[in-house]
Design an enzyme around this catalytic site. Structure first.
Site, short mmCIF file in Angstrom:
data_model
loop_
_atom_site.label_atom_id
_atom_site.label_comp_id
_atom_site.label_asym_id
_atom_site.label_seq_id
_atom_site.Cartn_x
_atom_site.Cartn_y
_atom_site.Cartn_z
N GLN A 107 4.78 -6.31 7.25
CA GLN A 107 3.61 -6.38 6.29
C GLN A 107 3.44 -5.27 5.50
O GLN A 107 2.11 -4.99 5.32
CB GLN A 107 2.26 -6.86 7.23
CG GLN A 107 2.29 -8.25 7.62
CD GLN A 107 2.31 -9.34 6.77
OE1 GLN A 107 1.79 -9.12 5.47
NE2 GLN A 107 2.66 -10.76 7.05
N SER A 108 4.15 -4.49 5.13
CA SER A 108 4.23 -3.45 4.26
C SER A 108 3.26 -3.66 3.00
O SER A 108 3.83 -4.52 2.18
CB SER A 108 5.34 -2.84 3.96
OG SER A 108 5.21 -1.74 2.82
N ASN A 109 2.34 -3.10 3.00
CA ASN A 109 1.23 -2.88 1.67
C ASN A 109 2.14 -2.18 0.54
O ASN A 109 2.12 -2.45 -0.81
CB ASN A 109 -0.10 -2.32 1.93
CG ASN A 109 -0.74 -2.68 2.75
OD1 ASN A 109 -1.06 -4.04 2.81
ND2 ASN A 109 -1.44 -2.03 3.77
N ALA A 141 5.61 -2.02 0.18
CA ALA A 141 6.44 -3.04 -0.16
C ALA A 141 6.07 -4.04 -1.34
O ALA A 141 6.62 -4.21 -2.17
CB ALA A 141 7.44 -3.61 0.90
#
Ligand SMILES: *Cc1c(COP(=O)(O)O)cnc(C)c1O
Length: 342
Positions: free
Chosen positions: A79-81, A83
Site C-alpha cells: 500500500q505504498s503512498n 509508489a
C-alpha cells in the site's frame, strides 16, 4: 549565517505539488494536550497525487525528464503512498511506471483496493516481490532496467520513498515555506517551535534538517520512526544529509548527534500493522477536527506525540507543529479493523 532563499542552490524542479500548504491551528486538540498545536497540511499537496512524496518527486522527476527517461521504476510496501504518487506523477508527465511492491506471497497478491487500485488506474505496472527479494531490490531494479534498455526503453530508478540527496530537496523547500508560515504567527520565530513528523525512509527528516540549517528556521525537528529503530534512522537520515551536503557543496555545520532527534518506541505491531489504540486516536482526531491521519505513518507519529506529552507536557516546548504527510488511501483497506473501534 542562513542563506537567503535566492542563495539556496535548488536543483531543477517540475511543478506537481499544490503548495504552499496551509499551516492550521488545531485549538481543540491543542487544548486537550496542553500545548499550542498547529498542523502543516502536506496531506493537501493534491487529491490523488498527494502527501509528502509529491514534494520529493518534483525534484526526482525533473531529473528523470532531464535524463530522457520514458519509464520510472520504484518500490515500496503493497500500500505504498510513494509508489502511488510516483505512478500518478509519472503519468501526468507522460512517463510510464513500474512498481516493485512487497507482499508475503506474490502468487496471491493483495486485493485491488486503496493505493493499489489507484496505481492500476493510473496505468502503472505492478511487479509483486517477496520481503526477501525486497531486501535485494537494487539487484532487481538493475535486472529490470537492463531488460528495458535492451528493448529500447529508457528506465530511471527512483529509490524507496524518493529519499535520496535529490528528492529530499522537496523538504528543504518545505522548511522555507514553514519559515514563511511562522513569520505570519504572533510570536513569529522568537519562540522556538518543535516540528513532529513520521519517518519511514528518512528523506522528509533529512530535507527538513538541511532546510532548517540553510534557512535559519528556529525549530527542533523530531522524527517518530514507524519501522526499524532509532539507530537505523540516525544512520539513514544522517547519510542523506551528508550526501546532500557533499553533492551540493553546502557549507553547513551538521552532525548526526546534534541535528537528528528520533523518538523511538511507537512502531507498535510493526510496519503498516495497527493497534486498536492507534486506530482509536485516528478516530478521535477525525471526529474532533475533521482531519484524517493514516494508519501507517501519521497515525503512529501522532500517537507517539500524545504518549510523550502524557509523560511530560513540556517535553516539546509550548508550540508544536505536527507535519501531516498524507496517506489517506492507506486507511481505506483497514475498514474491518476500524469497524472494531467505532
Ligand atoms: C512516506 C511517508 C512518510 C515518511 O516519509 P519519509 O520521507 O519516507 O521518511 C510519512 N507519512 C506518509 C503518509 C508517507 O507516505
Amino acid at each position: 549565517m542562513p542563506a537567503s532563499s535566492r542563495e539556496i542552490p535548488y536543483p531543477p524542479r517540475v511543478n506537481l505539488a499544490r503548495i504552499p500548504t496551509p499551516l492550521e491551528p488545531l485549538s481543540r486538540l491543542g487544548e486537550k494536550l496542553g500545548i499550542e498545536l498547529y498542523m502543516k497540511r502536506d496531506d493537501l499537496t493534491g487529491t490523488a497525487l498527494t502527501g509528502n512524496k509529491v514534494r520529493k518527486l518534483e525534484f526526482v522527476l525533473a531529473d528523470a525528464l532531464e535524463c530522457g527517461a520514458d519509464i520510472v521504476l520504484t518500490c515500496g510496501g503493497a500500500q505504498s503512498n510513494h509508489a502511488r504518487a510516483t505512478a500518478i506523477a509519472a503519468t501526468k508527465l507522460g512517463l510510464h511506471s513500474r512498481l516493485l511492491l512487497r507482499t508475503p506471497d506474490p502468487s496471491s497478491p493483495p486485493p485491488l483496493e486503496g493505493n493499489i487500485m489507484l496505481d492500476r488506474l493510473a496505468g502503472s505496472e505492478i511487479v509483486w516481490i517477496t520481503p526477501d527479494e525486497y531486501k535485494r531490490r537494487n539487484e532487481i531494479f538493475e535486472r529490470e532496467a537492463s531488460a528495458l534498455r535492451k528493448s529500447g526503453r529508457k528506465p530511471y530508478i527512483i529509490p524507496e520513498g524518493a529519499s535520496n540527496a535529490l528528492g529530499s530537496w522537496g523538504y528543504v523547500r518545505a522548511a522555507e515555506e514553514l519559515l514563511q508560515d511562522l513569520q505570519g504567527l504572533s510570536g513569529g520565530q522568537a519562540d522556538p517551535f518543535t516540528i513532529i513528523h513520521a519517518a519511514g525512509s528518512g528523506g522528509t527528516a533529512a530535507g527538513l534538517i538541511v532546510g532548517a540549517l540553510l534557512t535559519g528556521l528556529n525549530a527542533r525537528i523530531i522524527s517518530v520512526n514507524v519501522c526499524d529503530d532509532r539507530d537505523y534512522f540516525l544512520r539513514a537520515i544522517g547519510k542523506i544529509c551528508e550526501d546532500m551536503i557533499a553533492a551540493y557543496r553546502l557549507d553547513l555545520d551538521f552532525s548526526r548527534e546534534k541535528n537528528i532527534s528520533v523518538v523511538d518506541g511507537y512502531v507498535g505491531r510493526g510496519y503498516a500493522l495497527s493497534r486498536p489504540e492507534e486506530l482509536a486516536l485516528i478516530y478521535d482526531v477525525a471526529r474532533t477536527e475533521g482531519i484524517f491521519l493514516d494508519p501507517v505513518y501519521t497515525g503512529k507519529a501522532y500517537f507517539g506525540m500524545v504518549q510523550e506529552l502524557e509523560r511530560d507536557r513540556h517535553c516539546f516546548g509550548e508550540r508544536v507543529i505536527f507535519l501531516h504527510t498524507g496517506g489517506i488511501f492507506g486507511l481505506l483497506p483497514k475498514a474491518d479493523e476500524i469497524a472494531q473501534i467505532l
